[in-house]
Design an enzyme around this catalytic site. Structure first.
Site, PDB file in Angstrom:
ATOM      1  CG  HIS A  48     -46.044 119.975  11.201  1.00 40.68           C
ATOM      2  ND1 HIS A  48     -44.942 120.741  10.987  1.00 40.68           N
ATOM      3  CD2 HIS A  48     -46.724 119.972  10.029  1.00 40.68           C
ATOM      4  CE1 HIS A  48     -44.933 121.176   9.735  1.00 40.68           C
ATOM      5  NE2 HIS A  48     -46.005 120.726   9.124  1.00 40.68           N
ATOM      6  CD  GLU A 104     -51.571 128.449   6.147  1.00 40.11           C
ATOM      7  OE1 GLU A 104     -50.914 129.467   5.836  1.00 40.11           O
ATOM      8  OE2 GLU A 104     -51.193 127.290   5.883  1.00 40.11           O
TER       9      GLU A 104
HETATM   10  C1  LIG Z   1     -48.047 127.595   7.071  1.00 41.40           C
HETATM   11  C2  LIG Z   1     -48.140 126.204   6.560  1.00 41.40           C
HETATM   12  N1  LIG Z   1     -49.230 125.851   5.852  1.00 41.40           N
HETATM   13  C3  LIG Z   1     -49.341 124.590   5.379  1.00 41.40           C
HETATM   14  C4  LIG Z   1     -48.362 123.674   5.618  1.00 41.40           C
HETATM   15  C5  LIG Z   1     -48.503 122.235   5.115  1.00 41.40           C
HETATM   16  N2  LIG Z   1     -47.585 122.043   4.021  1.00 41.40           N
HETATM   17  C6  LIG Z   1     -46.334 121.628   4.212  1.00 41.40           C
HETATM   18  S1  LIG Z   1     -45.430 121.645   2.834  1.00 41.40           S
HETATM   19  C7  LIG Z   1     -46.734 122.183   1.923  1.00 41.40           C
HETATM   20  C8  LIG Z   1     -46.555 122.441   0.477  1.00 41.40           C
HETATM   21  C9  LIG Z   1     -45.508 123.470   0.250  1.00 41.40           C
HETATM   22  O1  LIG Z   1     -45.389 123.730  -1.092  1.00 41.40           O
HETATM   23  P1  LIG Z   1     -44.184 124.554  -1.657  1.00 41.40           P
HETATM   24  O2  LIG Z   1     -43.977 125.789  -0.842  1.00 41.40           O
HETATM   25  O3  LIG Z   1     -44.410 124.727  -3.098  1.00 41.40           O
HETATM   26  O4  LIG Z   1     -42.925 123.634  -1.380  1.00 41.40           O
HETATM   27  P2  LIG Z   1     -42.660 122.151  -1.906  1.00 41.40           P
HETATM   28  O5  LIG Z   1     -43.325 121.229  -0.938  1.00 41.40           O
HETATM   29  O6  LIG Z   1     -43.229 122.049  -3.266  1.00 41.40           O
HETATM   30  O7  LIG Z   1     -41.189 121.997  -1.865  1.00 41.40           O
HETATM   31  C10 LIG Z   1     -47.856 122.348   2.724  1.00 41.40           C
HETATM   32  C11 LIG Z   1     -49.173 122.786   2.249  1.00 41.40           C
HETATM   33  C12 LIG Z   1     -47.257 124.085   6.384  1.00 41.40           C
HETATM   34  N3  LIG Z   1     -46.265 123.246   6.704  1.00 41.40           N
HETATM   35  N4  LIG Z   1     -47.159 125.363   6.820  1.00 41.40           N
END
Ligand SMILES: Cc1ncc(C[n+]2csc(CCOP(=O)(O)OP(=O)(O)O)c2C)c(N)n1
Lengths: 346, 342
Positions: free
Chosen positions: B144, B75
């Protein structure tokens, strides 16, 4: 002090069956959650780790009971593998007063501080500095404990990951950074989100080892984690452990899976970490037969069913004591004009 | 397109059809992108996925990956890139997936975007829009579900918008995209599926003008975001109980349309200020102060009343979440109580 080398989890009957039990518990717990959700009995949102059970299980089995972990939004597996009880866990997801967080946290914020789980995190990358700080505390307090940070591939694009990794490196902290690389951060694949091929090589920027393992092979994860934990405990600093794995389900309940193919999902389902370990036990572990693994499956099925039943019967989280868990300062309230607060307090 | 709609929201526009709030935002984005090549949408999962809340939908297929840009989960990086791109010739609309994640990007928003025009002596502008869904009601819990508008409204240099209707979601966003300075548009995740009449044309709703969707004689409710609809519903019920209420939708928190709010409060002599965010140091504290430091104070028949979220994080359990944030029943109760005073 370095720990003596440990045999693989599949090396002896008791360890092997205990490991299988953890793997199946994570799987069955999440299947139950998925089902409750689909039936409208569970609220909020869910991130399931089905397909990724080996990383949580392999890493936590390399830890001592009093070691610490910081978890992610996809944290059911970490919580179970760190020894959580199923009833308060399920109760939390069912918004019950007896849940681990008394209904305030839910799935995405599940925690079990008594067993060293400092909490799942709704913020991608949010737990990495916390794990590093927890490791700093262990170093300064000379407890001999280590901290593990679980995070996804996507999290390694956040500043929090990079800043925390650097701190862990310069302070030589007893921390293991465990990346569960399931290839996607929501819809964005690692091929598009990073210009390097592996997560592990990112460690080079900070001067500590980066290790990449088959994250669907619980023995391989366990071996690499054991080594990283030993390094951490010996005062040699952090390791970045990349477990290459895959989530079978969508990112969350609303995912339409437009960004990956059915074939890709099928390929990975064929690499199921749970049945793969089961086969290994039956084929190679002394004294383990089909009937033993069947008994584990049955026991887990009953335990999860029982947890759902008990959690369902527990009292709901009560709005009347909503204000019970906050520091006193935030209770500052003028009197008089807020009708609703008086209503709640009454 | 220079058509401008002022005063009350789109009601009455001849060519209005019904769209959801999410569709209205998408339509605004599509029209702005079609009008001006410099406009691009940037954020997590805005491409093929179509946006976490489905807002970007088919825009990726219509405009391609150079105009609808998927970003990594970074972000601070991509908001900052939006700031730089805006200074140097583009008109980026940056989507933050949940407004809570503006925390990651706060330096670029507060220390950079908000101040650049001022600190460079007016020599540069940051025509960037930051869109972010806020608010509670989905069981997504503490990280959230926040209502962070007061943070942004407290920062000089940021314009802050909270559309409460589908028409405003479109019209205010179009104005935000036109604006030469950074505008934070706080959408509400509970409203995305709500629908209402939305003009087909690219009709702008000006920034800095409150709406008065309902007029009554006994008290004036001043609300933001999702609370506007709850106040309207409460006003409907109150009418059945013989209490007649005005509702003011603030729409733009910065700049704040104080004249409209003061006029409406003076007209009834009673003010009920309603927000989802916690009370302590919230936006409605500012509204209350504006009322009592103006001549409107002499017209008050009762003390200014506030109905706010409790000063707690948003909990997960649905019954707890409901208890923390004002519901229609709470608005009705507070209004009845206030109407009985003075
Ligand atoms: C700072 C932040 N940005 C965006 C999100 C929205 N979000 C939640 S999980 C996710 C994907 C995370 O991917 P990864 O770190 O690869 O973990 P995975 O879900 O694959 O286990 C996103 C974009 C969030 N929760 N926090």
């Amino acid at each position: 002090m370095p720990e003596p080398p440990r045999p693989p989890l599949s090396g002896d009957r008791a360890t092997g069956l205990a490991t299988l039990r953890t793997l199946w518990t994570v799987r069955r717990f999440e299947e139950a959650v998925d089902d409750l959700f689909a039936r409208g009995m569970m609220h909020g949102t869910m991130h399931l780790s089905i397909g990724q059970e080996a990383s949580a299980t392999g890493v936590c089995s390399a830890l001592r009971e009093d070691d610490l972990i910081a978890s992610t939004h996809r944290g059911h597996g970490h919580c179970i593998a760190k020894g959580a009880e199923l009833v308060p866990m399920m109760a939390e997801l069912l918004a019950k007063d007896t849940g681990y967080c008394r209904g305030r946290g839910g799935s995405m914020h599940i925690a079990d501080a008594a067993r060293g789980n400092l909490g799942a995190n709704g913020i991608v990358g949010g737990g990495v500095p916390i794990a590093v700080g927890a490791a700093l505390a262990q170093q300064r307090l000379r407890t001999g404990r280590v901290a593990v940070s679980f995070f996804g591939d996507g999290a390694t694009n956040e500043g929090a990951f990079h800043e925390a990794a650097n701190l862990a490196a310069i302070w030589k902290l007893p921390v293991v950074l465990v990346c569960e690389n399931n290839k996607y951060g929501m819809s964005f694949s690692t091929e598009r989100s990073m210009a390097v091929a592996t997560i592990a090589e990112r460690a080079a920027a900070y001067g500590f080892p980066g290790v990449r393992v088959d994250g669907n092979d619980v023995d391989a994860v366990h071996a690499a984690a054991t080594e990283a934990v030993a390094r951490a405990r010996a005062g040699e600093g952090p390791t970045l452990l990349e477990c290459v794995t895959y989530r079978w389900k969508g990112h969350s309940k609303s995912d339409k899976n437009l960004y990956r193919t059915r074939e890709e999902i099928e390929e990975w389902r064929a690499l199921d970490p749970v049945t793969r370990f089961e086969r290994r036990l039956v084929e190679a572990c002394p004294g383990v037969g089909e009937e033993d693994v069947a008994a584990v499956r049955d026991a887990v099925r009953d335990a999860v069913r029982d947890a759902v039943r008990q959690a369902m019967a527990a009292p709901d989280a009560d709005p009347a004591d909503l204000l019970g868990d906050l520091p006193a300062a935030v209770f500052w309230q003028p009197v008089g004009t807020d009708a609703r607060r008086e209503g709640v307090a009454r | 397109m220079t058509a401008v709609l002022d005063g009350t929201a789109a009601a009455g526009a001849a060519d209005a059809r019904t769209l959801t709030y999410a569709e209205a935002v998408r339509e605004a984005l599509g029209q702005a992108m079609a009008e001006d090549e410099r406009v691009l949408l940037m954020g997590e999962d805005v491409g093929v996925y179509g946006g976490a809340f489905g807002v970007s939908g088919d825009l990726f297929h219509r405009f391609g990956p150079e105009r609808v840009v998927d970003t990594p989960i970074s972000e601070l990086g991509f908001v900052g890139a939006g700031v730089g791109a805006a200074m140097a010739g583009l008109r980026p609309v940056v989507e933050i997936q949940f407004s809570d994640f503006t925390c990651q990007a706060m330096d670029q928003i507060v220390n950079q975007a908000a101040k650049i025009h001022f600190m460079l002596g007016g020599a540069a502008h940051v025509p960037m829009v930051l869109r972010a869904p806020g608010g509670s009601g989905t069981g997504a819990a503490g990280q959230h579900s926040q209502s962070l508008e007061a943070w942004f409204a407290h920062t000089p240099g940021l314009k802050v918008v909270m559309p409460a209707t589908a028409a405003d979601a479109k019209g205010l966003l179009l104005s935000a995209i036109d604006d030469p300075d950074p505008v934070v548009v706080l959408e509400h995740k509970l409203l995305y599926k709500a629908s209402g009449p939305v003009p087909e044309e690219a009709v702008r709703v000006p920034l800095g003008v409150a709406a008065v969707p309902r007029r009554g004689g006994d008290l004036t409710m001043v609300a933001t975001g999702v609370m506007v609809g709850r106040c309207l519903e409460a006003a409907e019920r109150l009418a059945g109980e013989g209490v007649s209420a005005s509702v003011v939708d603030v729409r733009t928190l910065s700049p704040f349309d104080a004249p409209t709010v003061l006029r409406e409060v003076e007209a009834t002599g009673r003010a009920l200020l309603v927000q989802e965010a916690p009370r302590h140091v919230g936006f409605m504290a500012e509204v209350a102060a504006r009322i009592v430091e103006s001549d409107a104070v002499y017209r008050l028949r009762a003390p200014v009343a506030r109905l706010c979220g409790l000063d707690t994080p948003i909990p997960y359990a649905p019954q707890l979440e409901r208890a923390v944030v004002p519901q229609v029943d709470d608005v009705v109760a507070a209004a009845v109580r206030l109407a009985g005073v003075g």
